[in-house]
Design a protein around this motif. Structure first.
Motif, mmCIF file in Angstrom:
data_model
loop_
_atom_site.group_PDB
_atom_site.id
_atom_site.type_symbol
_atom_site.label_atom_id
_atom_site.label_comp_id
_atom_site.label_asym_id
_atom_site.label_seq_id
_atom_site.Cartn_x
_atom_site.Cartn_y
_atom_site.Cartn_z
ATOM 1 N N UNK A 129 0.843 -1.207 0.000
ATOM 2 C CA UNK A 129 0.000 0.000 0.000
ATOM 3 C C UNK A 129 0.874 1.251 0.000
ATOM 4 N N UNK A 130 1.905 1.289 0.839
ATOM 5 C CA UNK A 130 2.740 2.490 0.988
ATOM 6 C C UNK A 130 3.611 2.718 -0.249
ATOM 7 N N UNK A 131 3.922 1.670 -0.974
ATOM 8 C CA UNK A 131 4.792 1.829 -2.132
ATOM 9 C C UNK A 131 4.065 2.382 -3.360
ATOM 10 N N UNK A 132 2.835 2.791 -3.206
ATOM 11 C CA UNK A 132 2.083 3.361 -4.327
ATOM 12 C C UNK A 132 2.691 4.689 -4.728
ATOM 13 N N UNK A 133 2.628 5.012 -6.040
ATOM 14 C CA UNK A 133 3.213 6.238 -6.562
ATOM 15 C C UNK A 133 2.273 7.419 -6.411
ATOM 16 N N UNK A 134 0.976 7.131 -6.433
ATOM 17 C CA UNK A 134 0.015 8.223 -6.291
ATOM 18 C C UNK A 134 -0.965 7.865 -5.173
ATOM 19 N N UNK A 135 -1.653 8.906 -4.763
ATOM 20 C CA UNK A 135 -2.625 8.727 -3.712
ATOM 21 C C UNK A 135 -3.795 7.867 -4.202
ATOM 22 N N UNK A 136 -4.233 8.026 -5.431
ATOM 23 C CA UNK A 136 -5.334 7.230 -5.969
ATOM 24 C C UNK A 136 -4.916 5.765 -6.111
ATOM 25 N N UNK A 137 -3.655 5.518 -6.484
ATOM 26 C CA UNK A 137 -3.154 4.147 -6.565
ATOM 27 C C UNK A 137 -3.143 3.528 -5.174
ATOM 28 N N UNK A 138 -2.771 4.312 -4.153
ATOM 29 C CA UNK A 138 -2.761 3.836 -2.776
ATOM 30 C C UNK A 138 -4.190 3.487 -2.351
#
Length: 160
Positions: A129-138
């Motif tokens: 979850x934390x390794x997402x590049x964007x907030x929407x991806x998270x």
């Protein structure tokens, strides 16, 4: 006198014949009375036999009716037994199908658990979850992890 003697003899013979005739008539009357008594007794026996036969026929009719009723009940019971056997067979088939489905679910859950365990060694949901590049991806990853854990719980509930 000769005539008188013949006349007396004739009179004696006629009296004797009449006496024998009266005795014979009396004997016949007694025999007739005995025969009438025998006839009356035989008529009583015949009447009692007829009533006995009538009651036996009545009892036979009652027994026949009972037998028909018992036969009907027996046939109805046999029909119910056959129906219950068919229902039992249907339920046995349904149980077998459900047990097969349960075994498939258990296997799927076991596969999912093994997959998750293999993934868990190299996959940490928090890291994912934390390794997402964007907030929407998270946000999408949070939903994915949440849905995945819910589906695993549903599978576990379905199995138990």
């Amino acid at each position: 006198m000769k005539h008188a003697f013949i006349l007396i003899l004739a009179l004696l013979f006629s009296l004797l014949a009449q006496g024998q005739s009266n005795a014979s008539i009396e004997k016949m009357r007694r025999e007739r009375a005995q025969m009438e008594e025998q006839i009356a007794m035989q008529e009583k026996i015949l009447t009692s036999t007829e009533s006995s036969i009538s009651s036996q026929v009545s009892n036979l009719n009652i027994l026949t009716a009972r037998l028909k009723e018992r036969t009907r009940l027996l046939n109805e019971t046999r029909s119910q037994v056959r129906q219950l056997e068919r229902e039992s067979q249907r339920l046995d088939n349904e149980i077998a199908a459900l047990e097969s489905d349960l075994e498939k679910c258990r296997q799927a859950y076991a596969d999912a658990c093994r997959f998750y365990q293999n993934q868990n060694a190299s996959f940490n949901p928090l890291t994912f979850i934390v390794s997402a590049k964007t907030f929407s991806q998270m946000n999408r990853r949070i939903r994915y992890v949440s849905e995945y854990s819910v589906s695993l719980r549903e599978m576990a509930d379905e199995i138990t």
